[in-house]
Enzyme design. Structure first.
Site, PDB file in Angstrom:
ATOM      1  N   SER A 141       0.837  -1.198   0.000  1.00  0.00           N
ATOM      2  CA  SER A 141       0.000   0.000   0.000  1.00  0.00           C
ATOM      3  C   SER A 141       0.874   1.251   0.000  1.00  0.00           C
ATOM      4  CB  SER A 141      -0.872  -0.003   1.260  1.00  0.00           C
ATOM      5  OG  SER A 141      -1.513   1.229   1.462  1.00  0.00           O
ATOM      6  N   TYR A 154      -2.044  -1.309  10.023  1.00  0.00           N
ATOM      7  CA  TYR A 154      -2.081  -1.550   8.582  1.00  0.00           C
ATOM      8  C   TYR A 154      -0.807  -1.010   7.928  1.00  0.00           C
ATOM      9  CZ  TYR A 154      -3.797  -1.524   3.760  1.00  0.00           C
ATOM     10  OH  TYR A 154      -3.948  -1.731   2.411  1.00  0.00           O
TER      11      TYR A 154
END
Length: 177
Positions: A141, A154
């Site tokens: 990401s 995350y």
């Protein structure tokens, strides 16, 4: 994306989002796909949409080593091998900040977002070697390189995935993986 005719792919987190879009794209390019996910009833949906000759579904919790290994082994048996592993399963992580984050929440996020990538890679290696090499894709990401896009668990996990991917590529290149 290149022609994938004759290739067999296994995709985790395949029931929705990036995973489902990847199932669609891989099949459109000629691959046969083994789709792994936790969601119930996905087998009927995927196999009805694409046909059992194109996709097979295995319900799997990728945070369980035993379940993931069994699913990868079974997945490789279904179509006769494995050429591509896409470690994609995940969620947004624990929303708590550092002060409020408990260790269980941290561990759950890391087990899904980072440890499962390692485990999937480890369990897929023998199957990829048996085919003379292959490809391992891992979802990371923008959160891996820039703060403020996602919760801390995350972001930290995705940074780990990005670095793990580089290290694995260097180590597994000798196997054409």
């Amino acid at each position: 994306m290149t022609d994938l005719t004759g290739k067999i792919a296994l995709i985790t987190g395949a029931a929705s989002g990036i995973g489902l879009a990847s199932v669609d794209a891989f099949i459109a390019k000629g691959a046969q796909v083994v789709a792994l996910d936790l969601q119930a009833q996905t087998e009927l949906t995927l196999e009805a949409r694409f046909g059992p000759d194109k996709v097979r579904y295995i319900q799997c919790d990728v945070t369980s080593n035993e379940a993931l290994k069994a699913a990868i082994d079974s997945g490789a048996d279904i179509f006769g091998g494995l050429d591509i592993l896409f470690n994609n399963a995940g969620h947004g992580g624990t929303t708590s900040g550092i002060e409020d984050l408990d260790f269980d929440g941290y561990d759950r996020a890391m087990n899904l977002l980072l440890r499962a990538v390692f485990a999937g890679t480890k369990f897929a290696i023998p199957h990829l070697q048996a085919r003379g090499g292959g490809v391992i894709l891992n979802t990371s990401s923008v959160s891996a390189i820039e703060a403020g896009w996602a919760p801390i668990t995350y972001s930290v996990a995705k940074k780990g995935v990005a670095h793990f991917s580089k290290l694995a590529a260097a180590e597994l290149a000798k196997y054409k993986i």
